[in-house]
Design a protein around this motif. Sequence first.
Motif, short mmCIF file in Angstrom:
data_model
loop_
_atom_site.label_atom_id
_atom_site.label_comp_id
_atom_site.label_asym_id
_atom_site.label_seq_id
_atom_site.Cartn_x
_atom_site.Cartn_y
_atom_site.Cartn_z
N CYS A 146 0.85 -1.19 0.00
CA CYS A 146 0.00 0.00 0.00
C CYS A 146 0.89 1.23 0.00
N PHE A 147 0.55 2.20 -0.84
CA PHE A 147 1.27 3.47 -0.83
C PHE A 147 0.27 4.60 -1.00
N TYR A 148 0.63 5.78 -0.50
CA TYR A 148 -0.32 6.88 -0.47
C TYR A 148 0.42 8.20 -0.40
N ASN A 149 -0.32 9.27 -0.62
CA ASN A 149 0.24 10.61 -0.59
C ASN A 149 0.44 11.04 0.87
N PRO A 150 1.68 11.24 1.31
CA PRO A 150 1.92 11.60 2.72
C PRO A 150 1.45 13.01 3.07
N ASP A 151 1.05 13.79 2.06
CA ASP A 151 0.53 15.14 2.35
C ASP A 151 -0.82 15.09 3.06
N HIS A 152 -1.50 13.94 2.99
CA HIS A 152 -2.85 13.83 3.57
C HIS A 152 -2.82 12.98 4.84
N GLN A 153 -1.96 13.36 5.79
CA GLN A 153 -1.79 12.58 7.00
C GLN A 153 -3.08 12.48 7.81
N HIS A 154 -3.91 13.50 7.72
CA HIS A 154 -5.13 13.50 8.54
C HIS A 154 -6.07 12.36 8.17
N LEU A 155 -5.90 11.76 6.99
CA LEU A 155 -6.77 10.67 6.55
C LEU A 155 -6.30 9.30 7.04
N SER A 156 -5.06 9.23 7.58
CA SER A 156 -4.52 7.94 8.03
C SER A 156 -4.75 6.86 6.98
N LEU A 157 -4.27 7.13 5.78
CA LEU A 157 -4.60 6.28 4.63
C LEU A 157 -4.11 4.85 4.77
N GLY A 158 -2.96 4.64 5.41
CA GLY A 158 -2.48 3.28 5.59
C GLY A 158 -3.42 2.45 6.44
N THR A 159 -3.87 3.03 7.55
CA THR A 159 -4.82 2.33 8.42
C THR A 159 -6.16 2.15 7.73
N TYR A 160 -6.63 3.19 7.05
CA TYR A 160 -7.92 3.09 6.36
C TYR A 160 -7.87 2.00 5.29
N ALA A 161 -6.75 1.87 4.59
CA ALA A 161 -6.63 0.85 3.55
C ALA A 161 -6.78 -0.55 4.13
N ILE A 162 -6.20 -0.79 5.31
CA ILE A 162 -6.35 -2.10 5.95
C ILE A 162 -7.79 -2.32 6.38
N LEU A 163 -8.39 -1.32 6.98
CA LEU A 163 -9.79 -1.45 7.42
C LEU A 163 -10.71 -1.69 6.22
N LYS A 164 -10.42 -1.05 5.10
CA LYS A 164 -11.23 -1.24 3.90
C LYS A 164 -11.06 -2.66 3.36
N GLN A 165 -9.83 -3.18 3.41
CA GLN A 165 -9.61 -4.55 2.96
C GLN A 165 -10.30 -5.55 3.89
N LEU A 166 -10.34 -5.26 5.16
CA LEU A 166 -11.08 -6.12 6.08
C LEU A 166 -12.57 -6.10 5.76
N GLU A 167 -13.09 -4.93 5.40
CA GLU A 167 -14.50 -4.85 5.01
C GLU A 167 -14.76 -5.68 3.75
N LEU A 168 -13.84 -5.61 2.79
CA LEU A 168 -13.98 -6.42 1.58
C LEU A 168 -13.97 -7.91 1.92
N CYS A 169 -13.10 -8.31 2.83
CA CYS A 169 -13.06 -9.72 3.26
C CYS A 169 -14.42 -10.15 3.80
N ARG A 170 -15.04 -9.30 4.62
CA ARG A 170 -16.36 -9.63 5.16
C ARG A 170 -17.39 -9.73 4.03
N ASP A 171 -17.36 -8.76 3.12
CA ASP A 171 -18.33 -8.76 2.02
C ASP A 171 -18.18 -9.99 1.14
#
Length: 209
Positions: A146-171
Amino acid sequence: MPLRLPARQLRAHELDQRLSVGDRRQGFVLYRTSCATCRACEPVRIPVETFERNRSHRRIFRRGERELSVDIGFPVADQVRVDLYNKHKRGRGLGDGQPDIDVAGYQDFLVNSCCESLEIRFRLGQELVGVAVADRGKSSLSAVYCFYNPDHQHLSLGTYAILKQLELCRDWGLSYLYLGLYIADSSVMRYKARFLPHERLIAGAWRRF
């Protein structure tokens, strides 16, 4: 780190089997750390059914769902992704003085594959701000990179990407999300321990934490 090149594309259940014994994928090849005097690298996976978001996870997930758009497709190598990848490496201090990757190197690393692979794209408005490449098995999803734009730290994109993948696993009815290697003494690997409960492969057996 011995590399093995599969003679053909792995079927979904074969990928599950390789992941279950600690294999990871880079490009067409599989690898598994095999150091004579060190056992610091521990494969880690999250059992989807028992994972629960903590307060921080819930806040990050809500913000990501509110501000980002997400779509899924086949992995792509182009200059937009290469520029984002290199910006992430530099911004996170992960380059170790290595030269930037080019489109051919990106293709070899994240697009060429010996199994079914997908790309999860995160956009803020029209801007591509993150990409997560994953491999899909019959009962598991493996987070490759996973890679992301570090300028958007407030979005915690690395953590959100894992949480989104966990949601996909459930779906999709998948049992595990594999997160690669956990290394306790590595500042860039320790974040994986914050997803609980999880399992680590230690001395050939998966242990719950």
